[in-house]
Write a protein that holds these residues in place. Structure first.
Motif, PDB file in Angstrom:
ATOM      1  N   ILE A  12       0.589   4.332   2.127  1.00 44.28           N
ATOM      2  CA  ILE A  12       1.145   2.977   2.098  1.00 44.28           C
ATOM      3  C   ILE A  12       2.531   2.968   1.474  1.00 44.28           C
ATOM      4  O   ILE A  12       3.497   2.429   2.053  1.00 44.28           O
ATOM      5  CB  ILE A  12       0.210   2.024   1.317  1.00 44.28           C
ATOM      6  N   TRP A  13       2.662   3.579   0.306  1.00 42.16           N
ATOM      7  CA  TRP A  13       3.883   3.395  -0.473  1.00 42.16           C
ATOM      8  C   TRP A  13       4.957   4.440  -0.205  1.00 42.16           C
ATOM      9  O   TRP A  13       6.147   4.160  -0.393  1.00 42.16           O
ATOM     10  CB  TRP A  13       3.539   3.346  -1.963  1.00 42.16           C
ATOM     11  N   VAL A  14       4.581   5.637   0.251  1.00 43.24           N
ATOM     12  CA  VAL A  14       5.620   6.622   0.600  1.00 43.24           C
ATOM     13  C   VAL A  14       6.530   6.098   1.703  1.00 43.24           C
ATOM     14  O   VAL A  14       7.762   6.150   1.576  1.00 43.24           O
ATOM     15  CB  VAL A  14       4.986   7.980   0.992  1.00 43.24           C
ATOM     16  N   PRO A  15       6.011   5.559   2.823  1.00 40.45           N
ATOM     17  CA  PRO A  15       6.934   5.024   3.833  1.00 40.45           C
ATOM     18  C   PRO A  15       7.692   3.781   3.371  1.00 40.45           C
ATOM     19  O   PRO A  15       8.845   3.575   3.774  1.00 40.45           O
ATOM     20  CB  PRO A  15       6.019   4.714   5.023  1.00 40.45           C
ATOM     21  N   ILE A  16       7.065   2.963   2.519  1.00 42.15           N
ATOM     22  CA  ILE A  16       7.774   1.763   2.049  1.00 42.15           C
ATOM     23  C   ILE A  16       8.952   2.150   1.166  1.00 42.15           C
ATOM     24  O   ILE A  16      10.092   1.705   1.383  1.00 42.15           O
ATOM     25  CB  ILE A  16       6.802   0.824   1.302  1.00 42.15           C
ATOM     26  N   PHE A  17       8.698   3.013   0.157  1.00 39.43           N
ATOM     27  CA  PHE A  17       9.803   3.430  -0.711  1.00 39.43           C
ATOM     28  C   PHE A  17      10.767   4.344   0.035  1.00 39.43           C
ATOM     29  O   PHE A  17      11.980   4.336  -0.215  1.00 39.43           O
ATOM     30  CB  PHE A  17       9.259   4.115  -1.976  1.00 39.43           C
ATOM     31  N   LEU A  21      14.829   3.923   0.537  1.00 38.55           N
ATOM     32  CA  LEU A  21      15.821   4.988   0.366  1.00 38.55           C
ATOM     33  C   LEU A  21      16.704   5.118   1.600  1.00 38.55           C
ATOM     34  O   LEU A  21      17.923   5.298   1.492  1.00 38.55           O
ATOM     35  CB  LEU A  21      15.128   6.322   0.083  1.00 38.55           C
ATOM     36  N   VAL A  22      16.088   5.034   2.785  1.00 35.84           N
ATOM     37  CA  VAL A  22      16.874   5.083   4.020  1.00 35.84           C
ATOM     38  C   VAL A  22      17.842   3.914   4.058  1.00 35.84           C
ATOM     39  O   VAL A  22      19.015   4.059   4.451  1.00 35.84           O
ATOM     40  CB  VAL A  22      15.943   5.064   5.250  1.00 35.84           C
ATOM     41  N   LEU A  23      17.378   2.748   3.640  1.00 38.05           N
ATOM     42  CA  LEU A  23      18.224   1.560   3.607  1.00 38.05           C
ATOM     43  C   LEU A  23      19.403   1.753   2.666  1.00 38.05           C
ATOM     44  O   LEU A  23      20.518   1.262   2.922  1.00 38.05           O
ATOM     45  CB  LEU A  23      17.382   0.362   3.162  1.00 38.05           C
ATOM     46  N   VAL A  41      10.546  11.328   6.033  1.00 38.43           N
ATOM     47  CA  VAL A  41       9.555  10.422   5.444  1.00 38.43           C
ATOM     48  C   VAL A  41       8.404  10.188   6.422  1.00 38.43           C
ATOM     49  O   VAL A  41       7.224  10.188   6.035  1.00 38.43           O
ATOM     50  CB  VAL A  41      10.218   9.082   5.047  1.00 38.43           C
ATOM     51  N   ALA A  42       8.723   9.998   7.709  1.00 41.56           N
ATOM     52  CA  ALA A  42       7.677   9.752   8.715  1.00 41.56           C
ATOM     53  C   ALA A  42       6.760  10.966   8.848  1.00 41.56           C
ATOM     54  O   ALA A  42       5.530  10.824   8.922  1.00 41.56           O
ATOM     55  CB  ALA A  42       8.311   9.410  10.059  1.00 41.56           C
ATOM     56  N   ILE A  43       7.333  12.172   8.885  1.00 45.90           N
ATOM     57  CA  ILE A  43       6.522  13.386   9.000  1.00 45.90           C
ATOM     58  C   ILE A  43       5.687  13.590   7.742  1.00 45.90           C
ATOM     59  O   ILE A  43       4.507  13.967   7.820  1.00 45.90           O
ATOM     60  CB  ILE A  43       7.422  14.608   9.272  1.00 45.90           C
ATOM     61  N   LEU A  44       6.282  13.334   6.567  1.00 47.25           N
ATOM     62  CA  LEU A  44       5.538  13.463   5.314  1.00 47.25           C
ATOM     63  C   LEU A  44       4.346  12.502   5.287  1.00 47.25           C
ATOM     64  O   LEU A  44       3.240  12.887   4.888  1.00 47.25           O
ATOM     65  CB  LEU A  44       6.468  13.187   4.129  1.00 47.25           C
ATOM     66  N   THR A  45       4.571  11.269   5.723  1.00 43.95           N
ATOM     67  CA  THR A  45       3.476  10.288   5.738  1.00 43.95           C
ATOM     68  C   THR A  45       2.375  10.722   6.691  1.00 43.95           C
ATOM     69  O   THR A  45       1.179  10.608   6.375  1.00 43.95           O
ATOM     70  CB  THR A  45       4.008   8.903   6.150  1.00 43.95           C
ATOM     71  N   PHE A  46       2.759  11.223   7.860  1.00 50.05           N
ATOM     72  CA  PHE A  46       1.753  11.723   8.801  1.00 50.05           C
ATOM     73  C   PHE A  46       0.980  12.887   8.200  1.00 50.05           C
ATOM     74  O   PHE A  46      -0.258  12.964   8.316  1.00 50.05           O
ATOM     75  CB  PHE A  46       2.427  12.138  10.110  1.00 50.05           C
ATOM     76  N   ALA A  47       1.696  13.791   7.526  1.00 49.51           N
ATOM     77  CA  ALA A  47       1.031  14.935   6.894  1.00 49.51           C
ATOM     78  C   ALA A  47       0.059  14.468   5.804  1.00 49.51           C
ATOM     79  O   ALA A  47      -1.043  15.019   5.648  1.00 49.51           O
ATOM     80  CB  ALA A  47       2.075  15.877   6.293  1.00 49.51           C
ATOM     81  N   LEU A  48       0.440  13.426   5.059  1.00 47.37           N
ATOM     82  CA  LEU A  48      -0.441  12.904   4.013  1.00 47.37           C
ATOM     83  C   LEU A  48      -1.671  12.208   4.595  1.00 47.37           C
ATOM     84  O   LEU A  48      -2.712  12.119   3.927  1.00 47.37           O
ATOM     85  CB  LEU A  48       0.335  11.915   3.130  1.00 47.37           C
ATOM     86  N   SER A  49      -1.551  11.720   5.826  1.00 45.58           N
ATOM     87  CA  SER A  49      -2.692  11.043   6.447  1.00 45.58           C
ATOM     88  C   SER A  49      -3.708  12.028   7.028  1.00 45.58           C
ATOM     89  O   SER A  49      -4.877  11.674   7.216  1.00 45.58           O
ATOM     90  CB  SER A  49      -2.222  10.083   7.548  1.00 45.58           C
ATOM     91  N   ALA A 120      14.618   2.080   8.520  1.00 39.38           N
ATOM     92  CA  ALA A 120      13.947   1.566   7.328  1.00 39.38           C
ATOM     93  C   ALA A 120      12.912   0.509   7.696  1.00 39.38           C
ATOM     94  O   ALA A 120      11.810   0.473   7.129  1.00 39.38           O
ATOM     95  CB  ALA A 120      14.970   0.984   6.358  1.00 39.38           C
ATOM     96  N   ALA A 121      13.244  -0.342   8.662  1.00 38.74           N
ATOM     97  CA  ALA A 121      12.310  -1.400   9.062  1.00 38.74           C
ATOM     98  C   ALA A 121      11.011  -0.810   9.597  1.00 38.74           C
ATOM     99  O   ALA A 121       9.914  -1.299   9.278  1.00 38.74           O
ATOM    100  CB  ALA A 121      12.970  -2.296  10.116  1.00 38.74           C
ATOM    101  N   PHE A 122      11.116   0.258  10.377  1.00 33.11           N
ATOM    102  CA  PHE A 122       9.900   0.875  10.927  1.00 33.11           C
ATOM    103  C   PHE A 122       9.080   1.551   9.836  1.00 33.11           C
ATOM    104  O   PHE A 122       7.849   1.501   9.849  1.00 33.11           O
ATOM    105  CB  PHE A 122      10.256   1.866  12.033  1.00 33.11           C
ATOM    106  N   LEU A 123       9.743   2.205   8.904  1.00 34.12           N
ATOM    107  CA  LEU A 123       9.011   2.876   7.834  1.00 34.12           C
ATOM    108  C   LEU A 123       8.293   1.870   6.936  1.00 34.12           C
ATOM    109  O   LEU A 123       7.118   2.069   6.567  1.00 34.12           O
ATOM    110  CB  LEU A 123       9.962   3.736   7.001  1.00 34.12           C
ATOM    111  N   ILE A 124       8.985   0.793   6.583  1.00 32.55           N
ATOM    112  CA  ILE A 124       8.361  -0.228   5.740  1.00 32.55           C
ATOM    113  C   ILE A 124       7.188  -0.867   6.476  1.00 32.55           C
ATOM    114  O   ILE A 124       6.116  -1.090   5.894  1.00 32.55           O
ATOM    115  CB  ILE A 124       9.410  -1.284   5.322  1.00 32.55           C
ATOM    116  N   MET A 125       7.378  -1.145   7.764  1.00 32.60           N
ATOM    117  CA  MET A 125       6.288  -1.733   8.544  1.00 32.60           C
ATOM    118  C   MET A 125       5.101  -0.772   8.637  1.00 32.60           C
ATOM    119  O   MET A 125       3.936  -1.196   8.601  1.00 32.60           O
ATOM    120  CB  MET A 125       6.790  -2.097   9.939  1.00 32.60           C
ATOM    121  N   GLU A 126       5.368   0.523   8.738  1.00 32.54           N
ATOM    122  CA  GLU A 126       4.283   1.508   8.772  1.00 32.54           C
ATOM    123  C   GLU A 126       3.428   1.411   7.519  1.00 32.54           C
ATOM    124  O   GLU A 126       2.187   1.376   7.591  1.00 32.54           O
ATOM    125  CB  GLU A 126       4.864   2.914   8.895  1.00 32.54           C
ATOM    126  N   GLY A 127       4.073   1.370   6.365  1.00 29.34           N
ATOM    127  CA  GLY A 127       3.323   1.274   5.123  1.00 29.34           C
ATOM    128  C   GLY A 127       2.492   0.008   5.039  1.00 29.34           C
ATOM    129  O   GLY A 127       1.341   0.025   4.598  1.00 29.34           O
TER     130      GLY A 127
END
Length: 507
Positions: A12-17, A21-23, A41-49, A120-127
């Motif tokens: 949840i919070w890795v893509p939001i933060f 950072l991207v912003l 960030v997107a790959i890291l979040t996928f790896a964490l999932s 940034a909008a897509f990453l925040i929305m992902e979280g």
């Protein structure tokens, strides 16, 4: 290794933060850094999932990877930061993290202005979407549910087409209007139970009148999000005006949130109302399957055709869910009822892959021709043979071809429909004809035949970047179609538990 990690908080919070950072990278002069950071960030979040899948315990319906704050998040209302996933929610989180990686790759070269803000909008929305699937506290669920509208509103409003303002306002007003009714229902449930914990809601015994009103309140919120007929009209406009990445996330993930709400709230909290009104839900679902299928047939815009196709396929999802009560009342066949719900869940995951792939295919063509009109194409296979192979595959999957993911969910729902009523199954099965009709009719006019104009003759086949995201989706579509057993095993215990909740909660 990952047992002690707060995996749900991380996805949840890795893509939001990370999005923040991207912003912070600044303007378009820093666009390369924004792209690289967003992809990381997107790959890291996928790896964490992924450990959510590998560490998931089969055979239990208990919430797993549970996180709960020691102290209430909002003490006055007994609201906790409480997360957990079962076999229903966990696959949807993986679908979200996987789709976000593809969206970042797809927008790598296409988006040239406000790149950092777009990523940034897509990453925040992902979280935020992951938060919806992971929330075990209803107030937390509602916060994530409402907050995710903001990034999508921005994505369509800034990077959308000529009528983007109209499309964004329609999208926001429809979805926000529905959410108000859900909030009222949640507040009522809190006043009765003294808690916002969703499991506490599941244990409540409500009278029939209260159940009917709560069911209708949830129905308005979730039907708009699915979207079900007749509150579907915002979706084609939103898809047509959204950038390609926005269409992918809208179809692959956001539509699933409404269907997820039916399983998490409507069926277990209001079981008697769900049974009493199953005729309404089945009717609306079959109208979506049949009527919207005919509407898709006459579309001249490829994006609009795929948007209407999404509405028809999501009708299969809600049909599978609400066949359960009809089957239980008719024969008490728990296996048949479970088959319908599992079919709907598989259809949700499959539709995420297929609809996302089709929108990306349209985006590939639009980037070259700047047109989504079917009449502007023809003979694309002659100049883009690799692309043509991918698009034909995804169109076949959209038609429910055996061996693809599109077949599995539809087949299970149709089998379940036979156990409820022959005519339900007959009408549901028309999607195999209508889906083939509008999907293959589009492919025939766009891909095959002679080259129709000089613009098509000058087209270049897909790049390595485009091949990457289309190949990943092709693997997912074929993999789930050939071997759906792992997904079915993950959701089996949770679906059985849901049916047991419905039976024991019945008045």
């Amino acid at each position: 290794m990952f047992a002690d990690w707060p995996l749900l908080s991380l996805v949840i919070w890795v893509p939001i933060f990370g999005g923040l950072l991207v912003l912070a990278t600044g303007g378009d002069e820093k666009a390369p850094a924004a792209r690289i950071l967003a992809l990381a960030v997107a790959i890291l979040t996928f790896a964490l999932s992924l450990p959510l899948w590998t560490g998931f315990q089969l055979g239990t319906a208990e919430m797993q990877f549970v996180e709960r704050s020691a102290e209430p998040w909002i003490p006055a209302f007994n609201i906790y930061y409480h997360l957990g996933v079962d076999g229903i929610a966990m696959p949807l989180i993986l679908l979200t993290t996987f789709s976000t990686v593809l969206v970042v790759i797809a927008g790598w070269e296409v988006i040239q202005t406000r790149v950092g803000q777009y990523m940034a909008a897509f990453l925040i929305m992902e979280g935020l979407m992951n938060g919806v699937f992971a929330a075990v506290d209803a107030a937390l669920f509602y916060v994530f549910w409402e907050a995710m509208l903001i990034p999508m509103f921005i994505i369509i409003g800034i990077w959308g087409g000529p009528n983007r303002v109209y499309a964004t306002l329609k999208f926001f007003l429809y979805t926000f209007f529905g959410s108000v009714f859900m909030l009222v229902a949640l507040l009522y449930l809190y006043n009765v139970s003294g808690s916002f914990a969703i499991p506490d809601f599941h244990q409540m015994k409500l009278g029939m009148n209260a159940q009917i009103l709560i069911f209708l309140a949830f129905l308005i919120a979730f039907a708009v999000k699915v979207p079900m007929w007749p509150v579907h009209t915002w979706l084609p406009d939103a898809h047509v005006e959204a950038p390609t990445g926005g269409s992918v996330i809208l179809a692959a993930i956001m539509l699933k949130l409404g269907a997820y709400g039916f399983l998490r709230f409507s069926l277990p909290i209001t079981p008697d109302a769900s049974g009493a009104l199953d005729w309404l839900m089945i009717s609306l679902s079959l109208i979506a399957v049949v009527y919207i299928g005919f509407v898709a047939l006459v579309q001249a815009d490829m994006k609009k055709l795929i948007a209407y196709s999404s509405i028809a396929h999501m009708g299969f999802v809600t049909l599978g869910f609400f066949l359960a009560w009809r089957i239980l009342d008719n024969s008490g066949d728990l296996r048949g009822a479970a088959m319908g719900i599992q079919g709907g869940l598989v259809q949700m995951i499959s539709h995420g892959f297929i609809s996302g792939a089709l929108f990306l295919c349209v985006g590939v063509l639009y980037d070259r021709m700047h047109s989504r009109q079917i009449r502007d194409y023809g003979g694309v296979v002659n100049t883009m043979p690799v692309f043509a192979a991918f698009m034909v595959l995804f169109a076949m999957a959209n038609s429910g071809l055996p061996g693809t993911s599109g077949f599995v969910g539809e087949f299970l729902v149709i089998l379940s429909a036979f156990k409820a009523d022959f005519w339900f199954a007959f009408l549901a099965a028309t999607t195999l004809i209508l889906g083939a009709a509008y999907s293959l009719w589009m492919v025939k006019r766009v891909i095959f035949g002679e080259v129709v104009n000089e613009r098509v003759a000058k087209l270049q086949d897909i790049t390595g970047r485009e091949f990457l995201f289309l190949m990943l989706l092709a693997i997912a579509v074929i993999g789930l179609g050939v071997w759906p057993a792992p997904l079915l095993e993950v959701m089996d215990a949770s679906v059985a538990h849901l049916l047991q909740q419905m039976m024991t909660s019945k008045l």
